[in-house]
Design a protein around this motif. Structure first.
Motif, PDB file in Angstrom:
ATOM      1  N   GLY A 179       0.787  -1.217   0.000  1.00 50.35           N
ATOM      2  CA  GLY A 179       0.000   0.000   0.000  1.00 50.35           C
ATOM      3  C   GLY A 179       0.817   1.264   0.000  1.00 50.35           C
ATOM      4  N   VAL A 180       2.145   1.142  -0.177  1.00 51.19           N
ATOM      5  CA  VAL A 180       2.977   2.338  -0.210  1.00 51.19           C
ATOM      6  C   VAL A 180       2.748   3.080  -1.527  1.00 51.19           C
ATOM      7  CG1 VAL A 180       4.682   1.292   1.300  1.00 51.19           C
ATOM      8  CG2 VAL A 180       4.977   1.115  -1.181  1.00 51.19           C
ATOM      9  N   GLY A 181       3.099   4.358  -1.523  1.00 54.63           N
ATOM     10  CA  GLY A 181       2.847   5.182  -2.697  1.00 54.63           C
ATOM     11  C   GLY A 181       3.550   4.684  -3.940  1.00 54.63           C
ATOM     12  N   MET A 182       4.768   4.172  -3.780  1.00 57.70           N
ATOM     13  CA  MET A 182       5.539   3.686  -4.918  1.00 57.70           C
ATOM     14  C   MET A 182       4.848   2.531  -5.627  1.00 57.70           C
ATOM     15  SD  MET A 182       9.319   1.936  -4.806  1.00 57.70           S
ATOM     16  CE  MET A 182       8.588   0.551  -3.914  1.00 57.70           C
ATOM     17  N   GLY A 183       4.091   1.716  -4.860  1.00 57.29           N
ATOM     18  CA  GLY A 183       3.486   0.522  -5.433  1.00 57.29           C
ATOM     19  C   GLY A 183       2.188   0.770  -6.176  1.00 57.29           C
ATOM     20  N   MET A 184       1.669   1.997  -6.142  1.00 59.55           N
ATOM     21  CA  MET A 184       0.408   2.294  -6.817  1.00 59.55           C
ATOM     22  C   MET A 184       0.648   2.570  -8.300  1.00 59.55           C
ATOM     23  SD  MET A 184      -1.493   4.583  -3.908  1.00 59.55           S
ATOM     24  CE  MET A 184      -1.834   3.872  -2.300  1.00 59.55           C
ATOM     25  N   LYS A 185      -0.388   2.418  -9.070  1.00 60.69           N
ATOM     26  CA  LYS A 185      -0.299   2.622 -10.524  1.00 60.69           C
ATOM     27  C   LYS A 185      -1.330   3.675 -10.934  1.00 60.69           C
ATOM     28  CE  LYS A 185       1.165  -2.175 -11.176  1.00 60.69           C
ATOM     29  NZ  LYS A 185       2.580  -1.853 -11.014  1.00 60.69           N
ATOM     30  N   PRO A 186      -0.868   4.906 -11.239  1.00 57.76           N
ATOM     31  CA  PRO A 186       0.526   5.368 -11.132  1.00 57.76           C
ATOM     32  C   PRO A 186       0.904   5.611  -9.682  1.00 57.76           C
ATOM     33  CG  PRO A 186      -0.893   7.192 -11.724  1.00 57.76           C
ATOM     34  CD  PRO A 186      -1.782   5.969 -11.723  1.00 57.76           C
ATOM     35  N   PRO A 187       2.217   5.742  -9.396  1.00 61.02           N
ATOM     36  CA  PRO A 187       2.653   6.003  -8.020  1.00 61.02           C
ATOM     37  C   PRO A 187       2.019   7.275  -7.462  1.00 61.02           C
ATOM     38  CG  PRO A 187       4.517   5.384  -9.393  1.00 61.02           C
ATOM     39  CD  PRO A 187       3.354   5.598 -10.322  1.00 61.02           C
ATOM     40  N   ARG A 188       1.772   7.265  -6.158  1.00 60.86           N
ATOM     41  CA  ARG A 188       1.170   8.412  -5.482  1.00 60.86           C
ATOM     42  C   ARG A 188       2.061   8.796  -4.306  1.00 60.86           C
ATOM     43  NH1 ARG A 188      -4.956   6.785  -4.323  1.00 60.86           N
ATOM     44  NH2 ARG A 188      -5.040   8.982  -3.661  1.00 60.86           N
ATOM     45  N   TYR A 189       2.986   9.677  -4.575  1.00 62.04           N
ATOM     46  CA  TYR A 189       3.935  10.103  -3.563  1.00 62.04           C
ATOM     47  C   TYR A 189       3.371  11.249  -2.732  1.00 62.04           C
ATOM     48  CZ  TYR A 189       7.210   7.177  -6.134  1.00 62.04           C
ATOM     49  OH  TYR A 189       7.825   6.106  -6.743  1.00 62.04           O
ATOM     50  N   LEU A 190       4.028  11.496  -1.607  1.00 60.12           N
ATOM     51  CA  LEU A 190       3.601  12.565  -0.713  1.00 60.12           C
ATOM     52  C   LEU A 190       4.093  13.919  -1.211  1.00 60.12           C
ATOM     53  CD1 LEU A 190       4.489  10.792   2.663  1.00 60.12           C
ATOM     54  CD2 LEU A 190       2.201  11.045   1.662  1.00 60.12           C
ATOM     55  N   ALA A 191       3.365  14.955  -0.808  1.00 58.62           N
ATOM     56  CA  ALA A 191       3.724  16.326  -1.153  1.00 58.62           C
ATOM     57  C   ALA A 191       3.475  17.205   0.065  1.00 58.62           C
ATOM     58  CB  ALA A 191       2.900  16.816  -2.350  1.00 58.62           C
ATOM     59  N   PRO A 192       4.143  18.359   0.134  1.00 59.49           N
ATOM     60  CA  PRO A 192       3.891  19.275   1.247  1.00 59.49           C
ATOM     61  C   PRO A 192       2.400  19.571   1.405  1.00 59.49           C
ATOM     62  CG  PRO A 192       5.829  19.982   0.064  1.00 59.49           C
ATOM     63  CD  PRO A 192       5.245  18.843  -0.726  1.00 59.49           C
ATOM     64  N   GLY A 193       1.944  19.523   2.648  1.00 59.98           N
ATOM     65  CA  GLY A 193       0.530  19.702   2.957  1.00 59.98           C
ATOM     66  C   GLY A 193      -0.189  18.409   3.249  1.00 59.98           C
ATOM     67  N   ASP A 194       0.370  17.270   2.814  1.00 55.55           N
ATOM     68  CA  ASP A 194      -0.262  15.983   3.079  1.00 55.55           C
ATOM     69  C   ASP A 194      -0.161  15.636   4.562  1.00 55.55           C
ATOM     70  OD1 ASP A 194      -0.990  15.580   0.459  1.00 55.55           O
ATOM     71  OD2 ASP A 194       0.729  14.305  -0.033  1.00 55.55           O
ATOM     72  N   CYS A 195      -1.132  14.857   5.035  1.00 56.25           N
ATOM     73  CA  CYS A 195      -1.164  14.395   6.420  1.00 56.25           C
ATOM     74  C   CYS A 195      -1.113  12.869   6.430  1.00 56.25           C
ATOM     75  CB  CYS A 195      -2.422  14.881   7.130  1.00 56.25           C
ATOM     76  SG  CYS A 195      -2.554  14.336   8.850  1.00 56.25           S
ATOM     77  N   VAL A 196      -0.155  12.320   7.151  1.00 53.77           N
ATOM     78  CA  VAL A 196       0.002  10.869   7.258  1.00 53.77           C
ATOM     79  C   VAL A 196      -0.375  10.455   8.681  1.00 53.77           C
ATOM     80  CG1 VAL A 196       1.602   8.928   7.089  1.00 53.77           C
ATOM     81  CG2 VAL A 196       1.857  10.888   5.548  1.00 53.77           C
ATOM     82  N   GLU A 197      -1.320   9.527   8.791  1.00 49.31           N
ATOM     83  CA  GLU A 197      -1.725   8.964  10.075  1.00 49.31           C
ATOM     84  C   GLU A 197      -1.468   7.470  10.037  1.00 49.31           C
ATOM     85  OE1 GLU A 197      -5.671  10.969  11.480  1.00 49.31           O
ATOM     86  OE2 GLU A 197      -5.704  10.861   9.286  1.00 49.31           O
ATOM     87  N   LEU A 198      -0.934   6.931  11.138  1.00 44.39           N
ATOM     88  CA  LEU A 198      -0.609   5.513  11.150  1.00 44.39           C
ATOM     89  C   LEU A 198      -0.663   4.992  12.570  1.00 44.39           C
ATOM     90  CD1 LEU A 198       3.233   5.148  10.866  1.00 44.39           C
ATOM     91  CD2 LEU A 198       2.156   7.367  10.601  1.00 44.39           C
ATOM     92  N   GLY A 199      -0.866   3.681  12.685  1.00 46.79           N
ATOM     93  CA  GLY A 199      -0.956   3.118  14.022  1.00 46.79           C
ATOM     94  C   GLY A 199      -0.866   1.616  14.009  1.00 46.79           C
ATOM     95  N   ILE A 200      -0.717   1.055  15.203  1.00 46.55           N
ATOM     96  CA  ILE A 200      -0.689  -0.386  15.403  1.00 46.55           C
ATOM     97  C   ILE A 200      -1.590  -0.707  16.589  1.00 46.55           C
ATOM     98  CG2 ILE A 200       0.716  -2.410  15.927  1.00 46.55           C
ATOM     99  CD1 ILE A 200       3.090  -1.040  14.646  1.00 46.55           C
ATOM    100  N   GLU A 201      -2.413  -1.703  16.421  1.00 44.75           N
ATOM    101  CA  GLU A 201      -3.366  -2.115  17.460  1.00 44.75           C
ATOM    102  C   GLU A 201      -2.664  -2.304  18.801  1.00 44.75           C
ATOM    103  OE1 GLU A 201      -6.397  -5.919  18.188  1.00 44.75           O
ATOM    104  OE2 GLU A 201      -4.822  -6.012  16.667  1.00 44.75           O
ATOM    105  N   GLY A 202      -3.126  -1.585  19.802  1.00 45.13           N
ATOM    106  CA  GLY A 202      -2.597  -1.718  21.144  1.00 45.13           C
ATOM    107  C   GLY A 202      -1.320  -0.950  21.421  1.00 45.13           C
ATOM    108  N   LEU A 203      -0.713  -0.376  20.376  1.00 46.51           N
ATOM    109  CA  LEU A 203       0.562   0.327  20.549  1.00 46.51           C
ATOM    110  C   LEU A 203       0.451   1.826  20.330  1.00 46.51           C
ATOM    111  CD1 LEU A 203       3.107  -2.098  18.823  1.00 46.51           C
ATOM    112  CD2 LEU A 203       2.289  -2.084  21.192  1.00 46.51           C
ATOM    113  N   GLY A 204      -0.689   2.302  19.819  1.00 48.04           N
ATOM    114  CA  GLY A 204      -0.861   3.736  19.663  1.00 48.04           C
ATOM    115  C   GLY A 204      -0.872   4.190  18.216  1.00 48.04           C
ATOM    116  N   GLU A 205      -1.051   5.489  18.039  1.00 48.98           N
ATOM    117  CA  GLU A 205      -1.158   6.098  16.718  1.00 48.98           C
ATOM    118  C   GLU A 205      -0.262   7.332  16.635  1.00 48.98           C
ATOM    119  OE1 GLU A 205      -5.259   6.986  15.971  1.00 48.98           O
ATOM    120  OE2 GLU A 205      -5.930   4.941  16.446  1.00 48.98           O
TER     121      GLU A 205
END
Length: 284
Positions: free
Chosen positions: A249-275
């Motif tokens: 699901g990383v940006g490089m693997g999309m067709k076409p690739p979808r890389y990050l740009a200034p202004g983008d917000c990335v949220e991520l987390g792991i169950e039980g470990l926080g976000e």
């Protein structure tokens, strides 16, 4: 109990979050969560202090910045292509042994700090990962005892500049080590509080869109194997971090690739470990 560090970048103080949600300073008991802390039984001493009622502890203001939950480690060892679906989207074959690379420790960053798109970058990418922190010196560790060397677990984002990584020759480290490319947090959960680290959901969203959604049990090389394997090639010191790979699901693997740009917000987390959450900003 969860371990946190708070304050201005480079000047963080150690703290904890109790099960009731209170955030307490532990600077009067411990100088920092660093190599010496883990090597000298700091986790056990901290737990004993908590069980004693946290005498003389002061509360941490709720608005204060959180830094990475451990002091800058001697090394950040990363595992590439450790989830089959990500290895396929990466497009360079399926590894038969763990793929190892390093991130410079100067990429170390807090869980909510901005990610700086470096000068000349145009292929900034994200990777949510389960990180483990080594609790005692590990060299040639037998696989059956490998998890005894883990102090705790946290959320990590392995930011990458794919052009630096893949189009400029040499090793991946060039695309992995820019300042702010290694946020971890928001806290460190002791290993004793994570009964099955291979059974956790991990996910990543970009601007609210779910991009990555996987399970740590999908790793091709599990945590026991990774700690044992890496300790064959280098001595792991207390406080060192191992980032254990990312699902598809990383940006490089999309067709076409979808890389990050200034202004983008990335949220991520792991169950039980926080976000965690980072905003991408342009370099100054």
């Amino acid at each position: 109990m969860k371990l946190i560090r708070y304050g201005e970048p480079g000047r963080e103080e150690p703290g904890i979050i109790l099960d009731d949600g209170r955030r307490l300073d532990v600077g009067g008991q411990f100088t920092d969560y660093d190599e010496g802390f883990f090597a000298l039984g700091g986790m056990e001493a901290l737990q004993a202090w908590v069980e004693d009622g946290c005498p003389d502890a002061e509360e941490i203001p709720p608005e204060v910045r959180l830094g990475p939950p451990v002091d800058r480690p001697s090394k950040i060892v990363c595992v590439g292509k450790n989830y089959l679906d990500h290895a396929k989207e990466f497009g360079e074959g399926i590894p038969t042994e763990p793929v190892l690379f390093m991130k410079a420790s100067t990429c170390w960053s807090g869980p909510y700090d901005d990610v700086v798109n470096p000068p000349g970058a145009h292929k900034l990418d994200y990777e949510v990962e389960l990180a483990l922190v080594i609790g005692k010196t590990a060299s040639h560790v037998p696989e059956e005892h490998a998890l005894d060397y883990v102090a705790g677990y946290s959320v990590f984002c392995d930011y990458s500049e794919r052009a630096f990584q893949k189009e400029m020759g040499g090793q991946w480290m060039k695309g992995k080590s820019c300042d702010t490319f290694g946020p971890m947090g928001p806290w460190l959960v002791p290993a004793s509080a994570v009964p099955d680290p291979q059974g956790l959901r991990l996910w990543c969203k970009v601007n609210g869109e779910l991009r990555q959604n996987g399970w740590t049990g999908d790793m091709m090389f599990g945590l026991r194997h990774l700690v044992s394997y890496i300790s064959r090639f280098m001595t792991l010191l207390p406080g060192d971090v191992i980032a254990t790979g990312t699902p598809a699901g990383v940006g490089m693997g999309m067709k076409p690739p979808r890389y990050l740009a200034p202004g983008d917000c990335v949220e991520l987390g792991i169950e039980g470990l926080g976000e965690m959450r980072q905003r991408v900003v342009a370099s100054h």
